[in-house]
Scaffold this motif. Structure first.
Motif, mmCIF file in Angstrom:
data_model
loop_
_atom_site.group_PDB
_atom_site.id
_atom_site.type_symbol
_atom_site.label_atom_id
_atom_site.label_comp_id
_atom_site.label_asym_id
_atom_site.label_seq_id
_atom_site.Cartn_x
_atom_site.Cartn_y
_atom_site.Cartn_z
ATOM 1 N N PRO A 109 5.456 4.092 -0.887
ATOM 2 C CA PRO A 109 4.959 2.725 -0.671
ATOM 3 C C PRO A 109 5.338 2.212 0.720
ATOM 4 O O PRO A 109 6.427 2.510 1.221
ATOM 5 N N VAL A 110 4.458 1.450 1.313
ATOM 6 C CA VAL A 110 4.723 0.772 2.582
ATOM 7 C C VAL A 110 4.114 -0.617 2.502
ATOM 8 O O VAL A 110 3.298 -0.909 1.620
ATOM 9 N N LEU A 111 4.534 -1.481 3.413
ATOM 10 C CA LEU A 111 3.889 -2.782 3.579
ATOM 11 C C LEU A 111 3.006 -2.696 4.809
ATOM 12 O O LEU A 111 3.462 -2.299 5.886
ATOM 13 N N VAL A 112 1.737 -3.054 4.633
ATOM 14 C CA VAL A 112 0.750 -2.915 5.697
ATOM 15 C C VAL A 112 0.537 -4.276 6.354
ATOM 16 O O VAL A 112 0.112 -5.236 5.703
ATOM 17 N N GLY A 124 0.842 -1.195 0.000
ATOM 18 C CA GLY A 124 0.000 0.000 0.000
ATOM 19 C C GLY A 124 0.868 1.232 0.000
ATOM 20 O O GLY A 124 2.076 1.171 -0.261
ATOM 21 N N ARG A 125 0.267 2.381 0.293
ATOM 22 C CA ARG A 125 1.062 3.604 0.430
ATOM 23 C C ARG A 125 0.473 4.446 1.553
ATOM 24 O O ARG A 125 -0.717 4.332 1.887
ATOM 25 N N ARG A 164 -9.285 3.043 1.380
ATOM 26 C CA ARG A 164 -8.569 4.063 2.150
ATOM 27 C C ARG A 164 -8.927 3.896 3.628
ATOM 28 O O ARG A 164 -10.099 3.901 4.000
ATOM 29 N N ILE A 165 -7.898 3.731 4.451
ATOM 30 C CA ILE A 165 -8.086 3.535 5.887
ATOM 31 C C ILE A 165 -7.396 4.680 6.624
ATOM 32 O O ILE A 165 -6.173 4.843 6.535
ATOM 33 N N SER A 166 -8.166 5.485 7.317
ATOM 34 C CA SER A 166 -7.584 6.582 8.089
ATOM 35 C C SER A 166 -7.472 6.180 9.560
ATOM 36 O O SER A 166 -7.904 5.102 9.966
ATOM 37 N N GLY A 167 -6.890 7.067 10.357
ATOM 38 C CA GLY A 167 -6.736 6.796 11.781
ATOM 39 C C GLY A 167 -5.567 5.896 12.108
ATOM 40 O O GLY A 167 -5.484 5.338 13.209
ATOM 41 N N ALA A 195 -3.224 8.268 6.388
ATOM 42 C CA ALA A 195 -4.156 7.248 5.920
ATOM 43 C C ALA A 195 -3.411 6.253 5.052
ATOM 44 O O ALA A 195 -2.389 6.582 4.429
ATOM 45 N N LEU A 196 -3.924 5.022 5.017
ATOM 46 C CA LEU A 196 -3.355 3.979 4.178
ATOM 47 C C LEU A 196 -4.247 3.765 2.970
ATOM 48 O O LEU A 196 -5.474 3.713 3.091
ATOM 49 N N VAL A 197 -3.619 3.623 1.806
ATOM 50 C CA VAL A 197 -4.352 3.369 0.569
ATOM 51 C C VAL A 197 -3.876 2.046 -0.007
ATOM 52 O O VAL A 197 -2.667 1.835 -0.184
#
Length: 365
Positions: free
Chosen positions: A284-287, A244-245, A266-269, A254-256
């Protein structure tokens, strides 16, 4: 009881390095589990603590005393092996007493120690049987009793339950836990079974390729794994690792994550440090999301829309398989919460989301 310090310990066979500067320290009464797959070096490290393997570099200290050059008999340790190593022609009583007899312990003291160990392990009725008359679990109790009567500073267990069937493994795991709680002994325990590690340990050292990847309390290893390897190794099913990013907006980070249909979730918080927020914004990140981090939701802006592909009822819960971020994901949901072919709205427990750097695969703090 004793403290144990493993200080930059190395082991090499010629040019092949099996252990690479391993450092672990545990206190008196701790239960350390060395956890990892076959070939990671955990049994080699245990054998070095026992004195059965020589040390290439570093120091091992028991109660502050360096034991590198001491023979096994002078280290005041007791070891329980995967194979029970019982004398087939001796009774249970004779097997337990044998080591004390060799050391010249008086008969009355041997009998008292054997009786006490048998009562503690609930095998007093087995003392006159031969090993061939015992089940696998009973044989392992005898091996434990033989170690107990020595009253050593340190107990070492080398995958003691791997030869038992599933039911016996659970029973013996409980016995070992009960034994540790009653006696407060210092234990080092080797296993590849992460359930054993989580249920028994006060400290877990997750190993890979001769390196300790994460050393901490079991719940900390589970909740905040140090890297992607630990995240995937500890937990059943394993932690989901989803590409994700991280986006930074006026309402916070937020994560997308990409949806299979070309859309986005899209996940906020999400909880991230100010430093990570600045460094990874737009990157980019790994969630990391544990299966139990999902729950069925009535809907809302911060839900994952999941097309449920496979459902696996387990009784107490349901494992739901779907695709997110281009990877397979498993959610642990309430029984019968979803069905295959259904599009479900899944909420994410953002407080337990863990982010990893996609290049280093280390946890982002």
């Amino acid at each position: 009881m004793a403290t144990l310090e493993i200080d930059r310990v190395r082991k090499a066979y010629g040019t092949m390095e099996v252990l690479k500067e391993v450092s672990i320290s545990i206190g008196s009464g701790d239960f350390l589990v060395l956890l990892g797959p076959s070939g990671c070096g955990k049994s080699t490290l245990l054998n070095m603590i026992a004195g059965l393997e020589t040390i290439t570099g570093g120091e091992i200290r028991i109660d502050g005393d360096t034991v590198n050059d001491l023979s096994p008999k002078d280290r005041d340790i007791a070891m329980v092996f995967q194979s029970y190593a019982l004398y087939p022609t001796m009774t249970v009583r004779q097997n337990i007493e044998f080591g004390m007899k060799i050391r010249g312990v008086p008969t009355a003291e041997r009998e008292r120690a054997t009786r006490d160990a048998a009562e503690l392990l609930q095998m007093s009725h087995l003392l006159d049987r031969k090993p061939s008359q015992l089940s696998g679990g009973q044989r392992q109790r005898v091996a434990m009793g033989r170690a107990l009567v020595r009253h050593p500073k340190l107990f070492l267990f080398d995958e003691p339950l791997s030869n038992l069937d599933a039911k016996l493994r659970v029973d013996m795991r409980t016995e070992i836990k009960r034994l540790h709680q009653r006696l407060g002994t210092t234990i080092v325990y080797v296993t590849h079974d992460q359930i054993e590690a989580m249920t028994l340990a006060t400290r877990v050292a997750v190993m890979k390729d001769g390196i300790v990847q994460h050393l901490d309390e079991p719940q900390a290893v589970y909740d905040r794994p140090a890297n992607v390897y630990v995240a995937r190794f500890v937990g059943s099913p394993a932690m989901n690792i989803i590409p994700g990013r991280l986006e930074d907006g006026p309402s916070g980070p937020a994560l997308v994550m990409d949806q299979p249909n070309g859309g986005e979730s899209r996940i906020s918080g999400v909880v991230v440090s100010d430093d990570a927020r600045q460094r990874y914004a737009g990157q980019p990140v790994l969630v990391g999301i544990r299966p139990e981090g999902f729950s069925v939701s009535a809907g809302g802006p911060d839900c994952v829309e999941a097309m449920i592909e496979v459902v696996e009822p387990t009784g107490p819960d349901t494992l739901a398989n779907f695709t997110l971020g281009g990877t397979d994901v498993i959610a642990r949901l309430a029984p019968l919460a979803v069905r295959a072919g259904q599009t479900a709205k899944l909420a994410v427990e953002t407080a337990k989301v863990v982010l990893f750097d996609p290049k280093t695969e280390l946890r982002i703090d």
